[in-house]
Design an enzyme around this catalytic site. Structure first.
Site, mmCIF file in Angstrom:
data_model
loop_
_atom_site.group_PDB
_atom_site.id
_atom_site.type_symbol
_atom_site.label_atom_id
_atom_site.label_comp_id
_atom_site.label_asym_id
_atom_site.label_seq_id
_atom_site.Cartn_x
_atom_site.Cartn_y
_atom_site.Cartn_z
ATOM 1 C CB CYS A 31 51.405 12.403 -22.518
ATOM 2 S SG CYS A 31 50.835 13.720 -23.568
ATOM 3 C CE1 TYR A 170 51.847 18.833 -30.895
ATOM 4 C CE2 TYR A 170 51.056 19.520 -28.732
ATOM 5 C CZ TYR A 170 51.159 18.566 -29.721
ATOM 6 O OH TYR A 170 50.568 17.340 -29.535
ATOM 7 C CG HIS A 173 49.950 14.671 -31.647
ATOM 8 N ND1 HIS A 173 51.006 15.219 -30.987
ATOM 9 C CD2 HIS A 173 50.389 13.501 -32.141
ATOM 10 C CE1 HIS A 173 52.060 14.418 -31.087
ATOM 11 N NE2 HIS A 173 51.708 13.363 -31.782
ATOM 12 C CG ASP A 266 53.056 10.679 -33.685
ATOM 13 O OD1 ASP A 266 53.959 10.225 -34.404
ATOM 14 O OD2 ASP A 266 53.274 11.465 -32.738
#
Ligand code: ADP
Ligand code: SF4
Length: 691
Positions: A31, A170, A173, A266
């Site tokens: 991001c 994906y 997360h 992460d």
């Protein structure tokens, strides 16, 4: 050139399904607060990574449909064909440098609040949405699932049209539907999408198969998968279901992009996870299970570690988000054997904070990050000097060192004067606090660079007076004299000093030079700053054996650290260290018997006995030298500029940025530097043809 320095393995090409990357440097999706709101800025930033040698450069998560609306955050969007031109800017910028472009398609399920679209929020099961907002996600029915698969397929088709080489499914997360279906904590379904692992994995398998079908051999299919939630037996574990998933899907994707979840696990900061490569124990099994290439992350900055991970068969591709932000030219520097020039990520997560605020990414180590388009800043290039010959920089904190370094790079003769016996200012001093040792990398990188240059003279133990500065007769003076923590309680709650008598009061500046409060009695730490410093100092003092009572007007400790994904770790660590926390109170006064607090809401007062005070409130700008020069020697200088914390106390990242900006702007057209403040991406008034 590659091979000359023992890292040649890192520069080998790797086949990823139908495409081949030129080397093993892989910028995983991350991001950045640019996204669909600032697509030109994002394209320029990603293009810079490709120029710096990253063989693969990916987008951040890219919403595939209005039911995955992450607004107001600036992620990417591929809702329909109108999003293609903006994304194509990015693929073109990446391809221009011979790299591959990857796109991380995402449906964020209950993590996407759909505040903009007001579309229904989707999840495997009925549940409240993730953010604190009184709204619920609904359990997807079979039609919803069929729709989702179509949306993903259509997004993959558009991704191909936009020029991407690698297209992601994906499941990471804790942020996307495929992962939510996979994890029992989110999935209580009793149909063929719930229950057994095979059923919970069904949606992921379908998305992988359909993406592959849609791309028809033109692009690679990557699968980003969190193998472990770091919750022990309460969540997915790499040794159990994490491994089983990889076994069940082993050859289906063209690439495995593996990590741990959630995001705070992460992207751990060095404060709580000092070890680079910390994810290796979780993901090292993956290559034993699949023949497909594997990419993993873990704040990799050392080429030795990277090389050994490839040689040991742990990773095929060196994944990086933060190290690629801190130094977009990391691969080229390794290739050229210029290892010492790498600006290493310090693991502070200031980059993350920008995304969380929905503003363009910034970085402590790389002041050009996020400014590639707006200011046309290049991390490795800077304009040569103009007519002026020499400059003096006073103060060697992050602002002064950065300013001196960039001025020297431009070709000016630079003199740097520092009052203290060591260069480094607050970056060096703060690195002596518990958990912050990696922050010293800021100073180390700047100093190393300065020491390589023949046009810099550097002096420690040189506290400069106005007379001395004037006596040097250097026409251009940059003052980066820093700021000092207030001892008298001035902060957010009170702009006036507080009535404090009869108790010794300490500040973070004392702790940084190891002047600690006495051991015989509790120290009341008043955190009215509510940044990172209060929590750091409390932890530091607790480790040094002090009984600490932390008082803050905030509801939580170190509220700012929510933006850096650390807040829960900060508060947990303090509780574990025995720090007593009194939230929602401000300090009113103190005397020899202790401190008087007031409740933030009711004003009710409360007395807390303590033996000393530790004030973390706000800072006073050190402007004495600037004021004396400005008032007493007006007209003597071509340039007299105050910068960094002396001009505006903030983060180390702000100080570095200010130093960089001062050096860039020196002798540049002021009209242009002024115009740069206003360079922005305007919203089109096109109504998309009423469609
Ligand atoms: P910044 O974050 O803006 O770089 P710092 O507080 O880290 O600010 O650094 C300021 C540095 O300036 C300190 O190391 C301090 O010793 C030095 N300094 C302050 N005043 C003078 C002075 N008059 N002469 C030389 N050095 C100074
Ligand atoms: Fe690393 Fe901090 Fe830069 Fe993020 S902001 S890339 S954590 S140095």
């Amino acid at each position: 050139m590659s091979g000359a320095n023992g890292y040649s393995v890192l520069f080998e090409p790797v086949k990823i399904g139908p495409v081949t990357t030129r080397n093993r440097f892989y910028q995983v999706p991350h991001c950045n607060g640019l996204g669909h709101v600032r697509p030109q800025a994002e394209a320029a930033m990603r293009g810079m990574k490709a120029e710096g040698g990253w063989g693969v450069v990916c987008t951040q998560e890219t919403e595939i449909h209005p039911t995955s609306d992450l607004g107001p955050y600036a992620e990417n969007r591929i809702w329909d064909e109108h999003d293609i031109p903006a994304l194509r800017l990015m693929t073109q910028a990446v391809h221009e440098h011979g790299s591959l472009a990857g796109i991380q398609l995402a449906h964020n399920g209950y993590h996407a609040p759909n505040h903009l679209t007001r579309a229904p929020v989707l999840a495997p099961s009925d549940m409240p949405i993730e953010s604190a907002y009184p709204k619920q996600a609904r359990a997807m029915d079979k039609q919803d699932i069929r729709d989702l698969r179509q949306w993903h397929r259509a997004a993959a088709r558009r991704a191909r049209e936009a020029g991407f080489d690698i297209v992601y499914v994906y499941a990471g997360h804790n942020m996307t539907l495929p992962q939510h279906f996979l994890l029992p904590q989110y999935n209580d379904r009793s149909d063929e999408y719930g229950g057994s692992l095979e059923n919970r994995l069904r949606l992921t398998r379908e998305l992988l198969e359909e993406t592959r079908e849609e791309l028809d051999g033109h692009c690679a299919v990557a699968f980003r998968f969190a193998v472990d939630q770091m919750m022990g037996p309460d969540g997915m574990q790499a040794a159990e279901e994490g491994r089983a998933v990889v076994e069940m899907l082993a050859e289906l994707p063209d690439l495995w992009d593996v990590n741990v979840s959630d995001w705070s696990n992460d992207s751990q900061t060095t404060r709580f996870q000092p070890q680079d490569g910390f994810q290796v124990p979780y993901i090292e099994f993956v290559k034993q299970v699949t023949s497909k290439p594997v990419v993993g992350v873990g704040r990799f900055t050392s080429p030795d570690l990277m090389t050994s991970l490839v040689n040991k068969g742990v990773l095929d591709l060196i994944g990086a988000a933060r190290p690629s932000i801190a130094d977009p030219f990391l691969p080229s520097k390794i290739e050229a054997g210029r290892i010492e020039e790498i600006r290493e990520c310090i693991g502070c997560n200031i980059c993350v904070s920008a995304d969380t605020l929905g503003v363009p990414i910034r970085c402590t180590q790389n002041p050009t990050m996020g400014e590639e388009w707006r200011r046309k800043w290049h991390p490795e290039k800077i304009a040569a000097k103009g007519r002026e010959e020499a400059a003096l920089v006073v103060g060697s904190g992050p602002a002064g060192l950065e300013c001196a370094m960039q001025l020297a790079k431009r070709g000016y003769d630079v003199t740097l004067a520092e009052a203290r016996p060591e260069f480094g200012g607050r970056a060096l001093r703060e690195s002596r606090l518990k958990g912050l040792s990696a922050w010293k990398r800021v100073t180390d990188n700047q100093l190393w660079d300065l020491q390589q240059r023949g046009n810099v003279q550097m002096f420690t133990d040189s506290p400069m007076t106005a007379e001395e500065v004037a006596g040097l007769e250097i026409p251009n003076v940059f003052l980066a004299t820093g700021a000092t923590w207030h001892r008298d309680g001035r902060g957010r709650s009170s702009l006036a000093p507080l009535p404090i008598e009869g108790l010794p009061a300490f500040t973070p500046d004392d702790i940084m030079v190891n002047d600690l409060p006495p051991e015989d009695g509790p120290v009341l730490l008043y955190d009215d700053d509510q940044g990172y410093m209060g929590g750091v100092v409390a932890d530091h003092l607790a480790e040094a054996g002090r009984k600490v009572i932390l008082v803050t007007p905030g509801a939580i400790v170190s509220a700012f650290t929510d933006l850096t994904l650390e807040q829960s770790r900060v508060q947990t660590a303090l509780i574990e260290a025995g720090v007593e926390i009194i939230p929602l109170h401000s300090l009113q006064s103190a005397d020899a018997s202790g401190a008087t607090l007031a409740c933030t809401y009711t004003g009710r007062s409360r007395h807390i006995p303590c033996a000393s005070l530790m004030m973390v409130t706000s800072r006073a700008r050190d402007t004495e030298l600037f004021d004396a020069l400005h008032d007493g020697y007006a007209g003597r200088f071509t340039t007299l500029e105050l910068l960094g914390d002396a001009a505006q106390p903030g983060l180390i990242a702000d100080a570095v940025y200010a130093g960089h900006m001062a050096a860039r702007n020196f002798e540049c057209d002021p009209a242009q530097t002024d115009a740069d403040w206003f360079r922005r991406e305007l919203i089109s008034l096109d109504d998309m043809g009423g469609k």
